[in-house]
Design an enzyme around this catalytic site. Structure first.
Site, PDB file in Angstrom:
ATOM      1  N   CYS A  97      -3.781  11.213   9.278  1.00 12.42           N
ATOM      2  CA  CYS A  97      -3.028  12.281   8.611  1.00 12.42           C
ATOM      3  C   CYS A  97      -3.709  13.629   8.809  1.00 12.42           C
ATOM      4  O   CYS A  97      -3.063  14.632   9.114  1.00 12.42           O
ATOM      5  CB  CYS A  97      -2.836  11.966   7.133  1.00 12.42           C
ATOM      6  SG  CYS A  97      -4.345  11.522   6.264  1.00 12.42           S
TER       7      CYS A  97
ATOM      8  N   ASN B  30       1.162  14.079   4.021  1.00 15.12           N
ATOM      9  CA  ASN B  30       0.335  13.056   4.672  1.00 15.12           C
ATOM     10  C   ASN B  30       0.995  11.684   4.717  1.00 15.12           C
ATOM     11  O   ASN B  30       0.738  10.902   5.627  1.00 15.12           O
ATOM     12  CB  ASN B  30      -1.029  12.933   3.990  1.00 15.12           C
ATOM     13  CG  ASN B  30      -0.900  12.567   2.522  1.00 15.12           C
ATOM     14  OD1 ASN B  30      -0.152  13.231   1.794  1.00 15.12           O
ATOM     15  ND2 ASN B  30      -1.583  11.543   2.083  1.00 15.12           N
TER      16      ASN B  30
ATOM     17  N   GLY C 264       0.803  -1.216   0.000  1.00 16.23           N
ATOM     18  CA  GLY C 264       0.000   0.000   0.000  1.00 16.23           C
ATOM     19  C   GLY C 264       0.834   1.262   0.000  1.00 16.23           C
ATOM     20  O   GLY C 264       2.066   1.232  -0.107  1.00 16.23           O
TER      21      GLY C 264
END
Lengths: 347, 347, 347, 347
Positions: A151, A314, A12
């Protein structure tokens, strides 16, 4: 000094960012990268930028991974998919940094409310430390189970915590502007390039889930807040723009004092100077690729209306960077180890 | 029925957009395009997309232009550069639509305050009509001097005017997100691609100059407002996100009624339905290249906190489209003539 | 081991990138950053991402700079503006890396042809080494005057040099796709965001100036080449796509051998494997923010038509990264010192 | 004069573009929009920019659609999914414009080769006309079954057909640069915004499927061609850059004559003038949102090497615009009806 670490959820986006940071980390060595679906496949097929850093390494299956000795494990798994793995590792005595939402909220009732189901291992909520080193450095250093941080929550908390400490906040209407990497690596209609690019999609009017973390960490009552989300044209980056109202008129110096005190000695948290005025409110581009969060504010002449803007990357400060920062502390390393790169700008 | 029109400031961005609209307008014919610096040069050198529509036409100098008979003239000149030309044309009996800021504010004192100098022709301020046809259709139709409208002001006013009419507004903290074409066609450090692209630059914390127009047109006291500006990655497009607080809790139906009443019979002003919820708050992309302004809102469950979002194409509805719409009315044409194209999406 | 370096042209884009690299360089210390126009101003006003790394440092004037002892100086000055400064420093015994085009071409006649004027210090052309460490590592290490390398030239040379060495090349039609940072930090009509963004502007059909470097470094006759330029939507990045015709049909193995041999032991030069096929031809995004150049190729089944694609970050490997790499060699440091960061992706 | 038309595949990107064009078409009325999966859902849920144009219309199921009388039907269905519907409509006497690839290739053997299976209705291949009105205006006008045209093929054919007619072409190495809308409306890893944005992904080295159409329509032998594809940062737009080698040196005038002759009287096909030189090679941005294809070329001083660049909007001239243009001809309408809008620039 070198420690062995594993990365779960390695295909990911947060997983890839962990691998990127760890590729240059002087003290941490990736001993396995875990993926259920891609076991046996080279890492760099998903992360082509990392081919030279992981030329041979392939993903391990979860079962294989469990047999590989590690000092610390990063879990970059989906929400609700992490806690079991975390518990498993904890029972083996391995330190855990879990980037999912599973251990962020201390109160099981709040977890149930915001995530829509009972927590599977509430006993662990207590011992888990909220992994924002700017607020919890000491607790993290002495913990073996640290939660990652949302985030948007990171950006909001770092923007607002100094202000919360003043007791002056009457209301906060936050607007968070987020890049496309925030939604992770799985394609969807909303992330389809023709639709996602250059959008200004306001996708949540008042109450994004990360608000739960902001409430918990600032200690301010929920009723003070709204948290609006807009998807904008960035890949990386979160920016909070908070329209704050104070309880009474204040001098700017009061605010400067609060922000300076909070950020002092925090290597990745800084306040923009008042001059030059066009750089007073931070742009996420100025921290791209780095682990830094910048905060700026302007007080209205009425002394009551305040604008606070904060910005971070982020995938770094909002996820994998803070996770490595926490791991550094948990392992007794320099807090900044492997994280001190300057931002890439312009990019 | 066909009228002859001239476009001043034709090399610029609003000028180019006027030429584009007029290229397909069934009733208006461009008889001259004026530029001091580019006189004699083909129009399409600055506007390469219009080569097939203006294959031979060259810019006229201001002096040449004054000798060419026209029914109406569009002035897309810089602020402070338009009023003299406007007065000149008015004295010749030519109708004028001035896209600059010179005639937007009715009160000379307000002009002096927001533009930093006394107005050169205050007598004309009185007769000039604020050229937002959604609010002043009849006055525009009977006027010979119509002011253009600030792009941000258009977006804000169309988003908030229905609400202002309810008398319920306690405070409005607007945030305007703007594309790069808003700054016009002249390069600057801020518009330099490496710096401008993907920026989230908050360049005005509280009080953008267009706020003066919002105050004038909504009739609400200045003190209620702040107007924050963010430059974002778009070329065209303005989006207002207004964090509104109402004086007292209301039912959503009250708001629907106000918005429906205001927009009824207005071909270019519409309210997004409540369903599906992900389309409730408009994205500027959905009106790109069109003359439409969409507005959406969500009321907080407390009945007091309200989010209003409006969106338009700054070169069309925010400038040249509204200008042509006004010209249509001034010349007795269909309000929508030449302006009824559907938005280009995705683009 | 630490050396003192100065950066001239420090307000510009290559200058900023030098400052960024040097901010994290373990062996090089920036003792002055030079700017004629901005002397006395803090560095971070132009380079806001570097505020934390240069919180106090201000630009020095050229005169001030000359009095500050340094071991090596980087000149990131405009073409024709660098050679005098370079000569000045050389006469003081300071090592020089000049990023401009002033010392790239060894032959004064070629310089005159491609730059349109006689060279001011032709004697220095001889001693200057072309600063592409992948081809001239040893010469650079023993030189005191090293020229920077054109960003497009770097990309083309690293893509084609291995092939040139085979003697098989019959013709090369290169197409270079470049980001907006390539044009530097000064705004222009062409770099104005509304015009520059998403452009596919073919701005040079056959013969970009950097072709002179490609000819010099590959040793192939000029007549074999064309070099077409397209400005595309990137900030950083150059990608060469070369449509090559070989003199006779070859087996792919011949090409692999040539590319592997050339790149072996070169830390910043690599060839993409043939599998997976979708990663065979490199995207500049995969090297963004890094000092790496990736090359890939596909041979047509006819054995004669060949596609070569190479990619690098123009501010890093195409300019400041190679410059620091050269400086490392000149000072006896590790070639990779300060340059080993992994690319930022996705960004 | 008004005709009733149906749009199949109406949720997709070409379908949406058809609906957009038809929304403003003076002679064609959409009587149904067909979607298997979305039957009963309002059109504007997929195409939010068209809410005001289709406020009430919902998708029809295929079965419902077949019962609605229409004069002409547009099929914007996936390859291999269209021919059966086309045959069905033809048997009912309804005219068909099929945008898929099912009827593009005249030779069943070529179809089988490029599409990997036998054609289901080879008898119809003969009667289907290749729907590029610039080459087949008369045949289209007298046909009842017209095939759409590949977007890349359109761009390449319009760029090269005039040249092919000269008999001078020795080789053509095309490079096609394409926007993200080319891949349609379905999300995939490759279209996921974080990966797709700003990419320069060379995804096909030599032989894109659309090459089959280029060969068929130019009449040049396959062996002359390669067709390389690069995905670039645009939503709409195709640009062909062809590196052509001529059989013998020619004067530029020969080329001008060929291009002028071919494009004369073709409302949507034009050649860029030689001056100003920076506008000689077309940018897709200059035709965005329009039905125009622009072509430009530069001849090398050797008279043999030639660069040809062509550009169009893939959703308009590359798909739905040409389809409507063909429908206009088939129904005896003005060729340009509903298609004469000027491009949106800058956007």
């Amino acid at each position: 000094m070198s420690y062995r670490v594993a990365v779960w959820g390695a295909t990911g986006m947060a997983g890839g960012e962990l691998l990127r940071i760890l590729a240059n980390h002087p003290n941490l060595e990736v001993v396995c990268a875990v993926s259920r679906g891609s076991a046996g496949k080279p890492l760099w097929h998903d992360h082509p930028h990392l081919r030279l850093w992981y030329p041979e390494m392939v993903y391990s299956s979860p079962d294989e991974a469990m047999d590989i000795p590690t000092d610390l494990v990063f879990l970059a798994l989906p929400h609700r998919g992490a806690w079991k793995v975390a518990v498993d590792y904890r029972e083996r005595g391995v330190k855990v940094v879990d980037l999912s939402g599973d251990f962020r909220l201390k109160d099981p009732a709040q977890y149930a409310r915001w995530y829509g189901e009972e927590h599977g291992a509430p006993a662990y909520l207590e011992q888990a430390v909220y992994g924002l080193p700017e607020l919890h450095r000491e607790d993290i250093a002495s913990s073996s189970l640290v939660s990652g941080v949302g985030c948007n929550a990171s950006c909001a908390i770092l923007g607002l915590a100094p202000l919360a400490s003043t007791g002056l906040v009457d209301s906060v209407r936050m607007e968070l502007r987020v890049g496309s990497s925030e939604a992770g690596g799985s394609p969807s209609k909303g992330s389809h390039h023709p639709y996602r690019t250059r959008t200004m999609r306001v996708f949540e009017p008042f109450r994004h889930r990360h608000l739960a973390e902001v409430i918990q960490e600032t200690g301010l009552p929920e009723d003070l807040f709204t948290m609006t989300m807009t998807a904008v044209e960035m890949v990386r980056g979160v920016q909070m723009l908070a329209q704050v109202t104070l309880k009474e008129p204040v001098k700017e110096a009061v605010l400067w004092k609060a922000y300076r005190k909070a950020t002092e000695g925090r290597p990745f948290w800084n306040v923009c100077p008042a001059r030059p005025s066009h750089l007073r409110l931070p742009d996420p581009r100025f921290v791209l690729g780095s682990n830094h969060c910048s905060v700026g504010f302007v007080l209205h002449e009425d002394g009551v209306r305040l604008l606070v803007v904060s910005a971070l990357d982020n995938l770094m400060k909002g996820a994998s960077g803070s996770a490595v920062q926490a791991a550094n502390l948990m392992l007794g390393l320099e807090e900044t180890s492997g994280l001190d790169g300057a931002p890439i700008y312009p990019a």
